[in-house]
Motif scaffolding. Structure first.
Motif, mmCIF file in Angstrom:
data_model
loop_
_atom_site.group_PDB
_atom_site.id
_atom_site.type_symbol
_atom_site.label_atom_id
_atom_site.label_comp_id
_atom_site.label_asym_id
_atom_site.label_seq_id
_atom_site.Cartn_x
_atom_site.Cartn_y
_atom_site.Cartn_z
ATOM 1 N N ASN A 197 6.615 -4.724 -6.449
ATOM 2 C CA ASN A 197 5.739 -4.230 -5.391
ATOM 3 C C ASN A 197 6.448 -4.229 -4.044
ATOM 4 O O ASN A 197 6.185 -3.374 -3.193
ATOM 5 N N GLY A 198 7.350 -5.209 -3.848
ATOM 6 C CA GLY A 198 8.116 -5.245 -2.613
ATOM 7 C C GLY A 198 9.005 -4.022 -2.475
ATOM 8 O O GLY A 198 9.082 -3.404 -1.408
ATOM 9 N N VAL A 199 9.656 -3.642 -3.573
ATOM 10 C CA VAL A 199 10.510 -2.450 -3.562
ATOM 11 C C VAL A 199 9.666 -1.196 -3.341
ATOM 12 O O VAL A 199 10.022 -0.311 -2.559
ATOM 13 N N SER A 200 8.519 -1.127 -4.031
ATOM 14 C CA SER A 200 7.634 0.031 -3.893
ATOM 15 C C SER A 200 7.080 0.139 -2.475
ATOM 16 O O SER A 200 7.016 1.233 -1.900
ATOM 17 N N LEU A 201 6.705 -1.002 -1.902
ATOM 18 C CA LEU A 201 6.148 -1.011 -0.551
ATOM 19 C C LEU A 201 7.201 -0.609 0.476
ATOM 20 O O LEU A 201 6.910 0.119 1.437
ATOM 21 N N ASP A 202 8.428 -1.064 0.262
ATOM 22 C CA ASP A 202 9.514 -0.694 1.161
ATOM 23 C C ASP A 202 9.739 0.815 1.128
ATOM 24 O O ASP A 202 9.937 1.463 2.162
ATOM 25 N N GLY A 203 9.665 1.397 -0.076
ATOM 26 C CA GLY A 203 9.825 2.846 -0.206
ATOM 27 C C GLY A 203 8.672 3.608 0.422
ATOM 28 O O GLY A 203 8.872 4.652 1.059
ATOM 29 N N ASP A 204 7.438 3.075 0.261
ATOM 30 C CA ASP A 204 6.269 3.730 0.866
ATOM 31 C C ASP A 204 6.353 3.715 2.387
ATOM 32 O O ASP A 204 5.968 4.689 3.052
ATOM 33 N N VAL A 219 3.671 6.730 4.116
ATOM 34 C CA VAL A 219 2.315 6.747 3.565
ATOM 35 C C VAL A 219 2.131 5.571 2.605
ATOM 36 O O VAL A 219 2.917 5.404 1.670
ATOM 37 N N ILE A 220 1.087 4.773 2.842
ATOM 38 C CA ILE A 220 0.777 3.632 1.981
ATOM 39 C C ILE A 220 -0.670 3.748 1.524
ATOM 40 O O ILE A 220 -1.578 3.937 2.339
ATOM 41 N N ARG A 221 -0.880 3.646 0.228
ATOM 42 C CA ARG A 221 -2.225 3.732 -0.334
ATOM 43 C C ARG A 221 -2.712 2.325 -0.687
ATOM 44 O O ARG A 221 -2.089 1.626 -1.482
ATOM 45 N N GLN A 245 -10.758 3.532 -1.410
ATOM 46 C CA GLN A 245 -9.362 3.899 -1.192
ATOM 47 C C GLN A 245 -9.109 4.154 0.289
ATOM 48 O O GLN A 245 -9.910 4.806 0.964
ATOM 49 N N ALA A 246 -7.989 3.619 0.771
ATOM 50 C CA ALA A 246 -7.605 3.810 2.172
ATOM 51 C C ALA A 246 -6.155 4.268 2.226
ATOM 52 O O ALA A 246 -5.264 3.592 1.703
ATOM 53 N N LEU A 247 -5.935 5.408 2.853
ATOM 54 C CA LEU A 247 -4.589 5.960 2.987
ATOM 55 C C LEU A 247 -4.088 5.661 4.395
ATOM 56 O O LEU A 247 -4.660 6.130 5.380
ATOM 57 N N ILE A 248 -3.036 4.845 4.484
ATOM 58 C CA ILE A 248 -2.443 4.490 5.775
ATOM 59 C C ILE A 248 -1.236 5.395 6.001
ATOM 60 O O ILE A 248 -0.214 5.267 5.320
ATOM 61 N N ASN A 249 -1.367 6.312 6.947
ATOM 62 C CA ASN A 249 -0.316 7.306 7.186
ATOM 63 C C ASN A 249 0.482 6.911 8.428
ATOM 64 O O ASN A 249 0.203 7.342 9.544
ATOM 65 N N PHE A 250 1.500 6.072 8.213
ATOM 66 C CA PHE A 250 2.336 5.641 9.330
ATOM 67 C C PHE A 250 3.244 6.767 9.826
ATOM 68 O O PHE A 250 3.669 6.769 10.978
ATOM 69 N N GLY A 251 3.546 7.716 8.951
ATOM 70 C CA GLY A 251 4.498 8.758 9.306
ATOM 71 C C GLY A 251 3.916 9.867 10.159
ATOM 72 O O GLY A 251 4.661 10.641 10.768
#
Length: 211
Positions: free
Chosen positions: A138-145, A150-152, A180-186
């Protein structure tokens, strides 16, 4: 008094006791049947939950490899009772955030409340976690997100509810809410800046509810 009279008196007493017991059983059965009929006629519906918005104050991954997550959100969650004749007691309701099936914040408790017919309740709890260990994958996946911007997340609420029909109150039922919450940092335009490094995202989307 003869032995025959005593036997007759004892038999009459047992007969009276049996009648009283059967009367109580029939009375309780009628009450139970009445409650079931009322419940079937009214057909209670589940509360309707909507995730209105989420304000992100912090969302940071640290460690090498990245395995510690610190986050801080304030969410706005509304609940509507769609029933005309049934009230809802929220005896316990806890809100928290999930990423990839892993809980990433502590549970925040919402105070117990009663929701009347067709009423709407709105809660704005803070959910947060400080240096919460996350699974390596999850750490690797979160780093990629985070790199993609975009983080879901899943905002969840678990609790216990009771239904109120007239003067009758049911036992406790387990309530599961998933949003569901979509966090769009980008994309800066996806949210509204409301403070230092705080961004508010508006959703107004329905959540799945199970009772």
């Amino acid at each position: 008094m003869t032995y025959k009279d005593c036997g007759s008196h004892s038999h009459s007493r047992r007969k009276l006791i049996r009648r009283i017991i059967w009367s109580i059983i029939i009375f309780l059965f009628i009450i139970f049947l009445t409650i079931l009929l009322i419940w079937a006629i009214l057909q209670p519906s589940k509360p309707v939950f909507v995730l209105q918005d989420a304000t992100v104050y912090a969302f940071n991954v640290s460690g090498n490899p990245p395995n510690l997550l610190s986050s801080n959100f304030q969410i706005t969650l509304s609940s509507r009772n769609p029933n005309y004749n049934i009230g809802v007691y929220y005896d316990r309701l806890e809100v928290y955030a999930i990423y990839q099936n892993q809980q990433i914040t502590y549970r925040t408790s919402i105070p117990p409340t009663y929701q009347g017919h067709k009423e709407v309740n709105i809660w704005s709890p803070f959910v947060y976690g400080t240096s919460v260990p996350i699974a390596p994958f999850n750490g690797v996946s979160l780093d990629g997100d985070q790199e993609s911007g975009v983080i879901r997340l899943d905002i969840r609420a678990d609790g216990r509810v009771r239904w109120k029909v007239g003067a009758f109150i049911t036992g406790k039922y387990h309530l599961y809410v998933r949003c569901q919450a979509l966090i769009n940092f980008g994309n800066k335009a996806a949210g509204v800046i409301v403070g230092n490094n705080a961004v508010k995202y508006t959703y107004a989307q329905y959540c799945s509810v199970s009772v």
